[in-house]
Each structure stands twice: as structure tokens, then as C-alpha cells.
Design an enzyme around this catalytic site. Structure first.
Site, PDB file in Angstrom:
ATOM      1  N   GLY A  14      30.486 -20.883 -61.946  1.00 41.96           N
ATOM      2  CA  GLY A  14      30.699 -19.468 -61.716  1.00 41.96           C
ATOM      3  C   GLY A  14      32.101 -19.214 -61.221  1.00 41.96           C
ATOM      4  N   HIS A  15      32.352 -17.958 -60.845  1.00 41.56           N
ATOM      5  CA  HIS A  15      33.684 -17.556 -60.393  1.00 41.56           C
ATOM      6  C   HIS A  15      33.753 -17.418 -58.879  1.00 41.56           C
ATOM      7  CE1 HIS A  15      34.811 -15.700 -64.582  1.00 41.56           C
ATOM      8  NE2 HIS A  15      34.452 -16.968 -64.645  1.00 41.56           N
ATOM      9  N   GLY A  16      32.747 -17.923 -58.166  1.00 45.37           N
ATOM     10  CA  GLY A  16      32.780 -17.910 -56.719  1.00 45.37           C
ATOM     11  C   GLY A  16      32.144 -16.671 -56.123  1.00 45.37           C
TER      12      GLY A  16
END
Length: 394
Positions: free
Chosen positions: A237-239
């Protein structure tokens, strides 16, 4: 009890069942009694809607029950207000979205709980079947619909959401929302599939959850206040992101956010604040990141006030979002990038009150003796304890 303009659901299952049982004998509405069938040829949308309407109109405590099996449904709207403030939606099966993404099209939501108070959802799986829409977007086609979020304005316990077309869970315009034991699963390349998105809401908690997706594991938009995130595993994911913010001039700020005991595994970002480089009266303030572990994260700590994904038609102004009182405490792990800490703040509104205490990040991509570094522009702050890489505030 949850309250909101568009309300909500969930509590731990045994507590939910106990609360229903303690008041009086509940009414039970089983969706198969209204025509739902666990087979791919049956559209069970009307059956679920009918069961909900019965429960919503009943003044007694009620249970809407979805048994084991895969029930295919189109857009579902669970509308309130209801006569009872004690409704349990218990899902033992799976609700499945249409595999043809054009059926839902540009609808903003697949399953929506709106204007309800004291509703709880427990268990079950939501299968958004979003792979077809993801392929459409990744192929660069211009005729792809926007897609739908799996859920909006709901309080959830023990739910699994897989392969949503867009955001998996959205919390918008709510207060006192508790999300616990959530599992989100989608491909790491699935576009715009944020795990949990929170905006214009206050007193929201996300606890004991595992999120794997192609966008932010958790994102907080304008008006997210008093948010508590703890014991979350993120990756791929992107955090966890605050933003993007600042697209509009008049925009509510984000404040009082706590993120604790989070483990990031091979995500593109870790702890991120992102704002557009344009005029805005918004803000981000009083944020605590604590007891966080990074495992092979590309950008572990990032404040980006020149956010412009894709680098096209970027505003190229100075961000009006004021970022202040951001604290990083007891953080460690590994970075895939040499620059493990990056503060790129606004020229017109420099970041203020950044504090870093006991932060140790190691660069895993370099040769022997090559350490992680930090870059800092227009950021004011202090460091204490052991902090590596060294941040030279400017």
C-alpha cells in the site's frame, strides 16, 4: 452510541448480541425469508433492502441476518432514521458486487448506511470484484467509470473487505465511530483502493486491523479530527496519509490525530502528510506518530507540500496548508530509499513544531557504511534522544 448525519454500525459481536438481548426479545429478519439466494443467478438486492426496511420500521431491538453463502447484490442503501436505535446487522456470509463494473458505474458507493443511529455491523465479507475496473484504469482508458466504495459511514467489527472497485471503507460526516478487527485485501497494483478513508468526521478509531491494498492503507481528508489509529498492519500500500489536502481554498483542517503501534511492510510510503501547492486556508496540527516499525519502506517519513501525482498540471504555487505540532516518537526500521526522512514544506507557511525523539532508520539499499539521510526545506523543529538520520531543520 454512534451519531452522525450518515450513521453507523458495529461493536464487538458478543457485546452487540448482549445489548440486543438485554433490552427485550429482538425481532429477527433473515434475508433468505425475503427472497435472497446464495447463488450467482439471483439478485438479492431487493431482499436485503426489504429486510432492512422491516428492521428499521420496528420499534423493538432488531437483527438483520445474512447467513452463510455468497449473495450477489447491486447498489445497496440502508437508509434511516429508524424507529429503533438498537439494530444489529450480522453477516455470516459474503456480499458480492457485480463482476461487470458498468452495473455500478459512477455510483459513489456500493453499500451505504445513511442517517442511522445505533446500528452495528458484525462479521462477514464484502467482495467488490474490482479487478475489471482496475484493469480498465491501468490500461489508461478514458471511458472507465469512477467506481464505488464498499461502505460509507459505518461502524464495523470483524468485517473483511476484498477487491473494492474504489475505497474499501469510507467514514464521512460521522462522530463516535469505532472500526475494529478489520481486514482489507486488494492487489498492490489496484488503483484508488484506499483501505479506510476518513473525512469530515470526529472521534474515529481504527484498531487491530490488517490492510493490504494498492493505495493508502488509511487516509485522512479535510475535516478529520480526533482520530485514533492503533495496532494496524499496513502493506502492500501507500502507507498512512493525512491528505491530500489544500485543493480548495475553504477547507476544514485536520487535527488531533494519533497513530501508534503500526507496522509497515514494503509500502511505498510510511507516515505521510501531503498537500497541494496552491492557496488554501486549511491546516494540519497536533499529530502524534509513535511506536512505529518500517520494514523495507520506500519513503518512511514524508511531509510533501508539493503533492502532484503523475507530475501533470501541477499548481506550482505555495501550499496554504499550515502544518504544525507534528511529533515522531520511538520509530525504527528500514528504508528502501537513501533519503528516509523528507520534509518538503511550504515556502509561505513553513512547517512548525516538528519534534523527533528516538528515531532510528537504516538504509537497506546501499553499500557497506552507507547510511540513511534526511532532507529538510522550510521546516522548523527539534530532535532529542537518538535520531538517525540527522535532520537539519531549516
Amino acid at each position: 452510541m454512534v451519531k452522525s448525519s450518515s450513521l453507523i454500525v458495529a461493536a464487538v459481536l458478543f457485546l452487540a448480541a448482549a445489548s440486543v438481548a438485554s433490552a427485550s426479545r429482538p425481532s429477527v429478519y433473515i434475508v433468505t425469508d425475503y427472497g435472497a439466494r446464495a447463488d450467482p443467478k439471483t439478485d438479492s438486492t431487493s431482499a436485503l433492502s426489504d429486510a432492512w426496511r422491516k428492521a428499521c420500521s420496528d420499534p423493538r431491538p432488531s437483527v438483520v441476518y445474512v447467513p452463510h453463502g455468497r449473495f450477489h447484490v447491486r447498489n445497496l442503501g440502508f437508509e434511516g432514521p429508524c424507529r429503533s436505535k438498537d439494530i444489529l446487522v450480522r453477516i455470516d456470509g459474503t456480499l458480492v458486487a457485480p463482476s461487470d463494473y458498468s452495473v455500478i458505474g459512477n455510483a459513489k458507493n456500493w453499500i451505504l448506511f445513511h442517517d442511522v443511529d445505533g446500528v452495528r455491523i458484525s462479521g462477514g465479507i464484502l467482495d467488490g470484484q474490482g479487478t475489471g475496473l482496475w484493469s480498465c484504469k491501468l490500461d489508461g482508458r478514458k471511458d472507465c467509470p469512477t467506481g464505488a466504495m464498499n461502505s460509507k459511514n459505518v461502524e464495523i467489527d470483524g468485517l473483511t473487505s476484498i477487491n473494492s472497485q474504489k475505497f474499501h471503507i469510507g467514514v464521512t460526516g460521522c462522530q463516535n465511530v469505532n472500526l475494529r478487527d478489520i481486514t482489507v485485501a486488494a492487489s498492490g497494483t489496484s488503483p484508488n483502493t484506499d483501505g479506510i478513508h476518513i473525512e469530515k468526521s470526529t472521534f474515529v478509531s481504527v484498531l487491530n486491523s490488517t490492510i493490504s491494498t494498492g493505495d493508502d492503507c488509511i487516509s485522512m481528508g479535510p475535516g478529520a479530527r480526533n482520530v485514533w489509529i492503533e495496532r494496524v498492519a499496513c502493506g502492500p500500500g501507500h502507507g498512512i496519509s493525512i491528505g491530500s489536502l489544500g485543493w480548495k481554498l475553504q477547507e476544514p483542517g485536520v487535527q488531533n490525530v494519533t497513530v501508534k503501534r503500526v507496522h509497515f511492510t514494503e509500502t511505498t510510503n510510511g507516515l505521510r502528510i501531503k498537500t497541494w501547492a496552491r492557496r488554501s486556508l486549511g491546516f494540519v496540527r497536533n499529530v502524534l506518530f509513535q511506536h512505529v516499525v518500517f520494514d523495507g519502506v520506500k519513503n518512511p517519513i514524508l511531509i510533501d507540500q508539493n503533492y502532484c501525482p503523475g507530475g501533470r498540471n501541477c499548481p506550482r504555487q505555495a501550499s496554504g496548508i499550515k502544518v504544525s505540532d507534528i511529533r515522531y516518537k520511538s520509530i525504527g526500521g528500514t528504508s528502501q530509499s537513501k533519503v528516509a526522512v523528507r520534509f518538503e514544506c511550504s515556502k509561505s507557511n513553513p512547517c512548525a513544531g516538528i519534534t523527533m525523539h528516538d528515531v532510528k532508520l537504516t538504509y537497506v539499499g546501499g553499500g557497506r557504511g552507507e547510511e540513511a539521510t534526511a532532507t529538510c526545506a522550510n521546516a522548523r523543529g527539534t530532535s532529542s534522544g537518538f535520531v538517525m538520520p540527522v535532520v537539519r531543520y531549516s
